[in-house]
Design a protein around this motif. Structure first.
Motif, PDB file in Angstrom:
ATOM      1  N   GLU A 156       0.805  -1.225   0.000  1.00  0.00           N
ATOM      2  CA  GLU A 156       0.000   0.000   0.000  1.00  0.00           C
ATOM      3  C   GLU A 156       0.843   1.283   0.000  1.00  0.00           C
ATOM      4  O   GLU A 156       0.536   2.214  -0.750  1.00  0.00           O
ATOM      5  CB  GLU A 156      -0.952   0.004   1.186  1.00  0.00           C
ATOM      6  CG  GLU A 156      -1.856   1.238   1.224  1.00  0.00           C
ATOM      7  CD  GLU A 156      -2.796   1.231   2.410  1.00  0.00           C
ATOM      8  OE1 GLU A 156      -3.532   2.197   2.580  1.00  0.00           O
ATOM      9  OE2 GLU A 156      -2.772   0.237   3.183  1.00  0.00           O
ATOM     10  N   PRO A 157       1.908   1.399   0.824  1.00  0.00           N
ATOM     11  CA  PRO A 157       2.692   2.647   0.790  1.00  0.00           C
ATOM     12  C   PRO A 157       3.256   2.959  -0.594  1.00  0.00           C
ATOM     13  O   PRO A 157       3.216   4.111  -1.031  1.00  0.00           O
ATOM     14  CB  PRO A 157       3.803   2.394   1.814  1.00  0.00           C
ATOM     15  CG  PRO A 157       3.236   1.389   2.752  1.00  0.00           C
ATOM     16  CD  PRO A 157       2.391   0.501   1.903  1.00  0.00           C
ATOM     17  N   SER A 158       3.776   1.953  -1.277  1.00  0.00           N
ATOM     18  CA  SER A 158       4.329   2.176  -2.616  1.00  0.00           C
ATOM     19  C   SER A 158       3.237   2.581  -3.594  1.00  0.00           C
ATOM     20  O   SER A 158       3.418   3.493  -4.414  1.00  0.00           O
ATOM     21  CB  SER A 158       5.047   0.912  -3.103  1.00  0.00           C
ATOM     22  OG  SER A 158       6.104   0.569  -2.232  1.00  0.00           O
ATOM     23  N   ARG A 159       2.098   1.924  -3.521  1.00  0.00           N
ATOM     24  CA  ARG A 159       0.994   2.276  -4.426  1.00  0.00           C
ATOM     25  C   ARG A 159       0.468   3.674  -4.135  1.00  0.00           C
ATOM     26  O   ARG A 159       0.072   4.417  -5.044  1.00  0.00           O
ATOM     27  CB  ARG A 159      -0.132   1.242  -4.297  1.00  0.00           C
ATOM     28  CG  ARG A 159       0.252  -0.107  -4.912  1.00  0.00           C
ATOM     29  CD  ARG A 159      -0.908  -1.081  -4.932  1.00  0.00           C
ATOM     30  NE  ARG A 159      -1.149  -1.694  -3.628  1.00  0.00           N
ATOM     31  CZ  ARG A 159      -2.209  -1.507  -2.878  1.00  0.00           C
ATOM     32  NH1 ARG A 159      -3.163  -0.693  -3.293  1.00  0.00           N
ATOM     33  NH2 ARG A 159      -2.350  -2.118  -1.722  1.00  0.00           N
ATOM     34  N   ARG A 160       0.437   4.052  -2.846  1.00  0.00           N
ATOM     35  CA  ARG A 160      -0.027   5.387  -2.474  1.00  0.00           C
ATOM     36  C   ARG A 160       0.898   6.461  -3.034  1.00  0.00           C
ATOM     37  O   ARG A 160       0.443   7.484  -3.542  1.00  0.00           O
ATOM     38  CB  ARG A 160      -0.120   5.470  -0.956  1.00  0.00           C
ATOM     39  CG  ARG A 160      -0.663   6.790  -0.430  1.00  0.00           C
ATOM     40  CD  ARG A 160      -0.985   6.674   1.037  1.00  0.00           C
ATOM     41  NE  ARG A 160       0.173   6.225   1.795  1.00  0.00           N
ATOM     42  CZ  ARG A 160       0.124   5.282   2.737  1.00  0.00           C
ATOM     43  NH1 ARG A 160      -1.015   4.686   3.015  1.00  0.00           N
ATOM     44  NH2 ARG A 160       1.218   4.936   3.404  1.00  0.00           N
ATOM     45  N   GLN A 161       2.206   6.222  -2.947  1.00  0.00           N
ATOM     46  CA  GLN A 161       3.153   7.197  -3.477  1.00  0.00           C
ATOM     47  C   GLN A 161       3.082   7.273  -4.995  1.00  0.00           C
ATOM     48  O   GLN A 161       3.199   8.359  -5.577  1.00  0.00           O
ATOM     49  CB  GLN A 161       4.574   6.837  -3.038  1.00  0.00           C
ATOM     50  CG  GLN A 161       5.642   7.821  -3.488  1.00  0.00           C
ATOM     51  CD  GLN A 161       5.422   9.216  -2.965  1.00  0.00           C
ATOM     52  OE1 GLN A 161       4.807   9.406  -1.910  1.00  0.00           O
ATOM     53  NE2 GLN A 161       5.920  10.202  -3.677  1.00  0.00           N
ATOM     54  N   LEU A 162       2.872   6.136  -5.646  1.00  0.00           N
ATOM     55  CA  LEU A 162       2.715   6.154  -7.094  1.00  0.00           C
ATOM     56  C   LEU A 162       1.494   6.969  -7.499  1.00  0.00           C
ATOM     57  O   LEU A 162       1.525   7.714  -8.495  1.00  0.00           O
ATOM     58  CB  LEU A 162       2.601   4.721  -7.618  1.00  0.00           C
ATOM     59  CG  LEU A 162       2.498   4.570  -9.146  1.00  0.00           C
ATOM     60  CD1 LEU A 162       3.710   5.178  -9.836  1.00  0.00           C
ATOM     61  CD2 LEU A 162       2.345   3.101  -9.525  1.00  0.00           C
ATOM     62  N   SER A 163       0.430   6.876  -6.708  1.00  0.00           N
ATOM     63  CA  SER A 163      -0.765   7.680  -6.986  1.00  0.00           C
ATOM     64  C   SER A 163      -0.461   9.163  -6.840  1.00  0.00           C
ATOM     65  O   SER A 163      -0.961   9.992  -7.614  1.00  0.00           O
ATOM     66  CB  SER A 163      -1.900   7.265  -6.032  1.00  0.00           C
ATOM     67  OG  SER A 163      -3.060   8.032  -6.277  1.00  0.00           O
ATOM     68  N   ARG A 164       0.376   9.525  -5.872  1.00  0.00           N
ATOM     69  CA  ARG A 164       0.769  10.938  -5.729  1.00  0.00           C
ATOM     70  C   ARG A 164       1.553  11.407  -6.953  1.00  0.00           C
ATOM     71  O   ARG A 164       1.398  12.545  -7.398  1.00  0.00           O
ATOM     72  CB  ARG A 164       1.616  11.128  -4.468  1.00  0.00           C
ATOM     73  CG  ARG A 164       0.888  10.896  -3.160  1.00  0.00           C
ATOM     74  CD  ARG A 164       1.716  11.427  -1.997  1.00  0.00           C
ATOM     75  NE  ARG A 164       1.115  11.033  -0.721  1.00  0.00           N
ATOM     76  CZ  ARG A 164       1.552  10.030   0.033  1.00  0.00           C
ATOM     77  NH1 ARG A 164       2.602   9.331  -0.371  1.00  0.00           N
ATOM     78  NH2 ARG A 164       0.965   9.729   1.162  1.00  0.00           N
ATOM     79  N   ILE A 165       2.406  10.529  -7.469  1.00  0.00           N
ATOM     80  CA  ILE A 165       3.184  10.894  -8.656  1.00  0.00           C
ATOM     81  C   ILE A 165       2.248  11.124  -9.839  1.00  0.00           C
ATOM     82  O   ILE A 165       2.393  12.108 -10.586  1.00  0.00           O
ATOM     83  CB  ILE A 165       4.217   9.796  -8.969  1.00  0.00           C
ATOM     84  CG1 ILE A 165       5.261   9.720  -7.853  1.00  0.00           C
ATOM     85  CG2 ILE A 165       4.892  10.072 -10.307  1.00  0.00           C
ATOM     86  CD1 ILE A 165       6.255   8.598  -8.007  1.00  0.00           C
ATOM     87  N   TRP A 166       1.285  10.231 -10.012  1.00  0.00           N
ATOM     88  CA  TRP A 166       0.313  10.446 -11.084  1.00  0.00           C
ATOM     89  C   TRP A 166      -0.436  11.765 -10.877  1.00  0.00           C
ATOM     90  O   TRP A 166      -0.725  12.478 -11.841  1.00  0.00           O
ATOM     91  CB  TRP A 166      -0.674   9.291 -11.148  1.00  0.00           C
ATOM     92  CG  TRP A 166      -0.123   7.972 -11.585  1.00  0.00           C
ATOM     93  CD1 TRP A 166      -0.274   6.775 -10.962  1.00  0.00           C
ATOM     94  CD2 TRP A 166       0.672   7.707 -12.750  1.00  0.00           C
ATOM     95  NE1 TRP A 166       0.373   5.775 -11.640  1.00  0.00           N
ATOM     96  CE2 TRP A 166       0.967   6.323 -12.763  1.00  0.00           C
ATOM     97  CE3 TRP A 166       1.162   8.499 -13.785  1.00  0.00           C
ATOM     98  CZ2 TRP A 166       1.711   5.727 -13.755  1.00  0.00           C
ATOM     99  CZ3 TRP A 166       1.921   7.906 -14.784  1.00  0.00           C
ATOM    100  CH2 TRP A 166       2.185   6.546 -14.758  1.00  0.00           C
ATOM    101  N   GLY A 167      -0.775  12.074  -9.613  1.00  0.00           N
ATOM    102  CA  GLY A 167      -1.477  13.317  -9.339  1.00  0.00           C
ATOM    103  C   GLY A 167      -0.654  14.538  -9.692  1.00  0.00           C
ATOM    104  O   GLY A 167      -1.193  15.566 -10.109  1.00  0.00           O
TER     105      GLY A 167
END
Length: 540
Positions: free
Chosen positions: A470-481
């Motif tokens: 989850e932490p890695s996926r959450r950060q990837l979502s921030r990058i997309w944002g």
């Protein structure tokens, strides 16, 4: 607010049951904690959650609210303003609000009014002693327990709720009919503003009417500025206190602590007959003082001395402060908040990257595994750094040294992230081993390299979406944002990434897997022997 409006979902450690309230700042849910106890969870709206200034203010006030201890205040249980979305958890108070009670059953009786007045004053006193201001005391934010005692809810986080914009640059915080005049003038909320709201709430409970009417907010503000409340029906014993608490000058109002003593000593039963048709011409007295004059300013000498409120920024002396004319034109509407980010497209982009990693594993399984592990580690470390930085900036504001501090701590974050991944990697390794065994035991003439590529794909999928990811996926979502904050740009990125992944996967299906640069001898000698034994074991 997608993802939290339906029952049966979780926010942090709390399971949402149903929505019980909604305001300009967020949605309130009835929820249960891990022990099964009921709590109220307020989930902030995306527009508030993206305002770092609002989050810093909220974090400071949550810290202050934790110190409030009063049977008349719904206490803060938990909060996480750095979560996505941010939320605040308070004590759940079952029952009806004052607004619902008056609407359904009419104005309160005099003995109920005294209990309400004393309880609300005690609540404000506890809140003010903690150094915070309620800002939105009103009948809808007062609950009644089964024993009839009032409890104030939603305190300290009311800034922004039911806000009304007066000018292009100013916001009035609170509910129009229960605002103090100094708030309408644009001053910061202070303790006397809560006292003014206390008086308006008591007047509503006593009469069943908003004390300044229910028309347009221009007419309501005009009556507040002119000091013209409708108090017909307020019991005479309470009337002097209500008038004093509504004094135009904040310095002339009693403090909440003084109101506790004054309301608790009132003898309301000796000063009024409960019947509304009873004549009011006979003398009415209260045990705390002789009958006060009708003019609220003459009541000042009968109240305990009140210190002027603390200064919040530069303010002119009240006598020198120009009195604004009543608003005549409807002010401009506040700008519409920006739409929510397209998180659904971000998930689609992340899935595309996963498909690309699987395609790479079909061609270069060893390199694909190394790349995915390194990328997941970097994302995990970045997520932790982001959470730490946001938490610090939310508590005490941004500082120039924040980024440097993150860089200095990055080696320790990498070590910590690596240890965490080492602890959760056995699950992905097990998935890869299981797929490898199945591939080797199959009847098909699959090569060892192809079997290893399928094993690598299973390892990659489990690492990216399995437990602990989850932490890695959450950060990837921030990058997309950051790359595509709006839906239109996100669709462009989806098209570009999708095209690249399509060509990569198409190419990988037509290629023979290459084990280099990690072409270990075990792949050439031990795995063929293992396949022979497995097929022999399963009768192939």
């Amino acid at each position: 607010m997608k993802g939290v409006d339906t029952s049966g979902q979780n926010i942090g450690r709390y399971r949402l049951l149903e929505k019980i309230g909604e305001g300009g700042m967020g949605v309130v849910h009835l929820a249960t904690d891990p022990q099964g106890r009921q709590v109220a969870v307020k989930v902030l709206r995306p527009g508030v959650a993206s305002d770092q200034t609002a989050l810093r203010r909220l974090a400071r006030e949550v810290d202050s609210m934790r110190r409030v201890r009063s049977p008349h205040v719904a206490e803060i249980v938990d909060a996480d303003v750095t979560a996505e979305p941010p939320y605040v958890v308070t004590q759940y108070v079952p029952g009806r609000t004052l607004e619902q009670t008056v609407r359904d059953r009419g104005p309160l009786k005099v003995h109920q009014l005294q209990r309400l007045a004393t309880g609300l004053a005690a609540a404000l006193s506890a809140i003010h002693d903690a150094g915070i201001i309620h800002r939105d005391l009103k009948p809808g934010n007062v609950m009644f327990l089964d024993n009839g005692e009032p409890v104030v809810i939603d305190f300290g986080i009311a800034q922004g709720v039911d806000a009304t914009r007066l000018t292009a640059t100013g916001l009035v915080i609170g509910t129009p009919g229960y605002l103090a005049p100094e708030i309408i003038e644009g001053e910061d909320a202070a303790a006397p503003a809560d006292v003014h709201s206390w008086a308006s709430t008591i007047a509503y409970a006593a009469t069943g009417r908003a004390p300044f009417g229910s028309g347009t907010f221009e007419s309501i503000f005009y009556k507040i500025m002119e000091g013209k409340p409708d108090l017909d029906g307020v019991p005479p014993a309470l009337l002097p206190l209500v008038r004093a608490a509504m004094a135009r000058n904040p310095a002339e109002r009693p403090t909440a602590q003084a109101l506790v003593g004054l309301t608790s000593r009132l003898d309301v039963e000796r000063t009024m007959v409960d019947s509304p048709s009873a004549p009011r011409t006979k003398p009415l007295t209260a045990v705390i003082a002789p009958p006060p004059p009708a003019n609220p300013r003459d009541f000042r000498g009968q109240l305990p001395p009140v210190a002027p409120p603390p200064a919040y920024g530069r303010q002119q002396p009240y006598a020198q402060r120009p009195q604004p004319a009543p608003p005549r034109e409807r002010p401009p509407e506040p700008p519409k908040p920006e739409g929510p980010k397209p998180y659904g497209l971000y998930r689609l982009l992340s899935f595309m990257l996963l498909a690309g990693a699987v395609g790479l594993a079909m061609v270069l399984p060893s390199i694909a595994v190394v790349v995915v592990v390194v990328v997941m580690l970097i994302l995990r470390v970045a997520d932790r750094a982001h959470q730490s930085l946001t938490s610090k900036r939310t508590r005490r504001g941004p500082k120039p040294s924040d980024v440097a501090g993150v860089i200095v701590r990055s080696p320790f974050s990498v070590v910590r992230g690596g240890l965490t991944m080492a602890l959760i990697s056995p699950i992905a390794i097990l998935a890869g081993v299981v797929v490898l065994v199945i591939a080797l035991a199959a009847k098909s003439e699959m090569t060892i390299a192809r079997a290893l590529s399928f094993s690598a794909a299973a390892f990659i999928i489990t690492t990216c979406v399995g437990p602990g990811s989850e932490p890695s996926r959450r950060q990837l979502s921030r990058i997309w944002g950051a790359v595509a904050p709006r839906r239109e740009r996100a669709w462009i990125v989806v098209g570009v990434v999708g095209l690249l992944v399509f060509f990569l996967v198409s190419f990988s299906l037509s290629q023979t897997p290459e084990l280099r640069p990690f072409d270990f001898p075990v792949f050439k000698h031990d795995l063929p022997h293992l396949r022979h034994q497995l097929r022999k074991l399963f009768g192939n």
